[in-house]
Write an enzyme that holds these catalytic residues in place. Structure first.
Site, mmCIF file in Angstrom:
data_model
loop_
_atom_site.group_PDB
_atom_site.id
_atom_site.type_symbol
_atom_site.label_atom_id
_atom_site.label_comp_id
_atom_site.label_asym_id
_atom_site.label_seq_id
_atom_site.Cartn_x
_atom_site.Cartn_y
_atom_site.Cartn_z
ATOM 1 N N LYS A 171 22.926 5.952 9.514
ATOM 2 C CA LYS A 171 22.143 5.474 8.622
ATOM 3 C C LYS A 171 22.497 6.187 7.082
ATOM 4 O O LYS A 171 22.063 5.719 5.952
ATOM 5 C CB LYS A 171 20.639 5.866 8.727
ATOM 6 C CG LYS A 171 20.128 4.882 9.873
ATOM 7 C CD LYS A 171 18.701 5.042 10.277
ATOM 8 C CE LYS A 171 18.365 3.963 11.270
ATOM 9 N NZ LYS A 171 18.841 4.217 12.750
HETATM 10 C C1 LIG Z 1 19.116 3.189 13.626
HETATM 11 C C2 LIG Z 1 19.992 3.464 14.755
HETATM 12 C C3 LIG Z 1 20.763 2.372 15.598
HETATM 13 C C4 LIG Z 1 20.372 0.839 15.401
HETATM 14 O O1 LIG Z 1 20.647 0.088 14.345
HETATM 15 P P1 LIG Z 1 20.095 -1.178 13.680
HETATM 16 O O2 LIG Z 1 20.601 -1.284 12.115
HETATM 17 O O3 LIG Z 1 18.496 -0.867 13.618
HETATM 18 O O4 LIG Z 1 20.241 -2.201 14.580
HETATM 19 C C5 LIG Z 1 21.474 2.622 16.440
HETATM 20 N N1 LIG Z 1 21.937 4.058 16.655
HETATM 21 C C6 LIG Z 1 21.413 4.938 15.734
HETATM 22 C C7 LIG Z 1 21.974 6.401 16.147
HETATM 23 C C8 LIG Z 1 20.372 4.642 14.757
HETATM 24 O O5 LIG Z 1 19.897 5.723 14.097
#
Ligand SMILES: *Cc1c(COP(=O)(O)O)cnc(C)c1O
Length: 532
Positions: free
Chosen positions: A113
């Site tokens: 993120k």
């Molecule tokens: C947020 C997240 C996901 C999922 O991503 P999306 O965009 O919500 O599908 C997967 N792995 C980790 C470690 C995350 O923080």
């Protein structure tokens, strides 16, 4: 380039308005008026680009020059990725001849993120500053932005690192006290910039989310503080995530030593929760990056998406009779009645908590494109009709908790995607087998979900397909699952094999957190009023 709502209406927004608005007033999500196609010379021109160069090239296709000059965009992107610990920003690591991982966790909070939130923070600051310069010359009060969000761990820390120290922006992140992992709590609360406020709320994650919704719905409060959201429905987050698909593609070409005329058979597999990460891959595919393999959706036991691709029904609760369920849909192992622990809303608690969702907020964007394909080309208002269809589906989802799409729509979805569900048991096995593999590689539980799904998908692929699995977090962030999987192996040491130097002092650092003794929106409003 302009943006409009998936739920229709004639309103078109600039990129700046789209980023600052987040959710459309009619409840829809913003999408671009068209998906730009790659320039004809892209492959030759971009092949040796750095991550920053690629960001500028790709993002420029979605942001008009009148809104951001090339120099301004380059400056924003450069600052966003300067803090990443790897020179490639999102490096590609080879596991075997046919399988690579794209490491998206070299940013400040060690999870994917960061790639989008570092950029979003700079973008917010840039737009506010520009608006305020105009306002100042007119002598009125300047605009400030108050970002409010709830987190069960991951989004909160990445948002805090994206917005710390930003001018004219305050950020308030609510987390359920004592219910986020120690590392995540430390990552959030050890940021002591004056504009960052952590609120530890006595209650659950749902309580925190309800409070945030109440504040956004409180028109007087919202207008007074200009509340901003950083959740994954913000278009800028999707857009920033498109870049690493291109960087992975070019890295892979170089790694395979392909000549300019050769092409690679490629499949991306993505650990998925809210469908933001993989949706970026869908845009990239539609822009024209060659992907012979389908985009692979990898879910944990919260499998609403896997069930959609199997049945065409998008439904919160599985309505498939047990006898009809496919063999790989057997109940989760480890609980006597075959059901995993769920929280009050029905979300299953898994070892990959960042993907523990009931519905996928960004899936509505894909539904729009699928619905559009299904509206006759001759329709005089094809976009308007599509908006009505999507709006109807989402209303049905809200009232009934389920919606079934026409067969043609499901077929369209199956042309671009495949999906697999992975259990906690399989997640642990995958962490173990990669640690014991050659090269020995420690993966976090989310990435493990992706790797396991990829191995199932590989059985349906042509032998020439190379898979790239998106690695969404560093294993040290999810010590529970990693330790559970690897502790039985005698030579394994979490300290030595997993823990990065940077984490070691974190738990001892000074913290700043406001305790909220009751899950009450009024108490939270008071904290914000006092501190903003
Ligand atoms: C947020 C997240 C996901 C999922 O991503 P999306 O965009 O919500 O599908 C997967 N792995 C980790 C470690 C995350 O923080």
């Amino acid at each position: 380039m302009k943006y409009f709502s998936t739920r229709g209406g004639s309103q078109e927004l600039t990129f700046e308005e789209t980023v600052l608005t987040g959710l459309a007033p009619n409840g829809g999500l913003y999408i671009p008026t068209s998906i730009p196609q790659l320039p004809s010379n892209w492959k030759m021109e971009w092949k040796d680009y750095s991550f920053v160069d690629l960001s500028v090239a790709v993002l420029s296709l979605y942001i008009s020059r009148e809104e951001l000059s090339e120099a301004e965009l380059r400056d924003l992107v450069t600052r966003s990725y300067a803090g990443f610990r790897h020179p490639d920003v999102t490096p590609l690591t080879k596991l075997n001849e046919r399988k690579y991982v794209l490491e998206l966790w070299h940013g400040p909070t060690w999870a994917f993120k960061d790639v989008a939130l570092q950029f979003l923070g700079n973008l917010f600051e840039f737009f506010l500053k520009r608006r305020n310069e105009k306002i100042k010359t007119s002598g009125s009060a300047t605009e400030k932005l108050t970002v409010v969000g709830a987190t069960s761990g991951d989004t909160g820390s990445a948002a805090i690192y994206g917005l710390r120290g930003k001018i004219d922006i305050s950020i308030f992140i609510l987390h359920p006290k004592g219910r986020v992992s120690p590392i995540q709590e430390a990552q959030m609360t050890t940021v002591t910039d004056a504009n960052v406020h952590n609120l530890a709320v006595k209650g659950t994650f749902d309580d925190c989310q309800d409070i945030v919704k109440t504040l956004f719905g409180d028109t007087a409060f919202n207008t007074k503080h200009r509340l901003g959201a950083v959740n994954s429905i913000n278009w800028a987050r999707i857009l920033a995530q498109t870049v690493y698909y291109f960087s992975a593609y070019f890295h892979l070409r170089r790694s395979l030593g392909l000549s300019d005329n050769d092409e690679v058979d490629l499949q991306f597999v993505v650990p998925t929760g809210n469908f933001g990460d993989i949706l970026a891959g869908y845009y990239v595919r539609k822009m024209g990056l060659p992907m012979t393999g389908k985009l692979g959706v990898a879910t944990n036991a919260n499998d609403i998406l896997t069930r959609f691709w199997r049945t065409g029904r998008y439904e919160k609760v599985d309505s498939t009779p047990i006898a009809e369920a496919a063999p790989s849909m057997e109940p989760a192992i480890g609980s006597s009645d075959g059901r995993q622990a769920t929280d009050s809303s029905g979300v299953k608690e898994t070892l990959s908590p960042a993907m523990d969702i009931l519905v996928s907020s960004n899936f509505e964007r894909l539904l729009w494109y699928l619905a559009y394909e299904n509206v006759p080309e001759g329709d005089k208002d094809r976009r308007g009709t599509t908006g009505e269809v999507v709006s109807g589906w989402m209303q049905k989802m809200k009232s009934d908790g389920r919606v079934e799409v026409p067969t043609a729509v499901l077929e369209a979805a199956r042309r671009d995607f495949c999906a697999e569900r992975v259990s906690d048991e399989e997640t642990l096995d995958t962490i173990r087998s990669h640690y014991e593999g050659s090269p020995s590689y420690v993966v976090d539980p989310h990435t493990a979900v992706g790797l396991h799904a990829a191995s199932i998908m590989a059985k349906h692929n042509a032998p020439s397909v190379t898979q790239i699995v998106l690695a969404t977090a560093h294993p040290a962030k999810f010590s529970e699952a990693v330790s559970k999987a690897l502790q039985p192996i005698p030579q394994f040491s979490f300290e030595k094999d997993v823990m990065p130097e940077e984490f070691k002092g974190l738990l001892q650092k000074e913290r700043r957190v406001v305790n909220v003794e009751k899950a009450d929106p009024e108490l939270v409003k008071k904290v914000i009023e006092e501190r903003v």
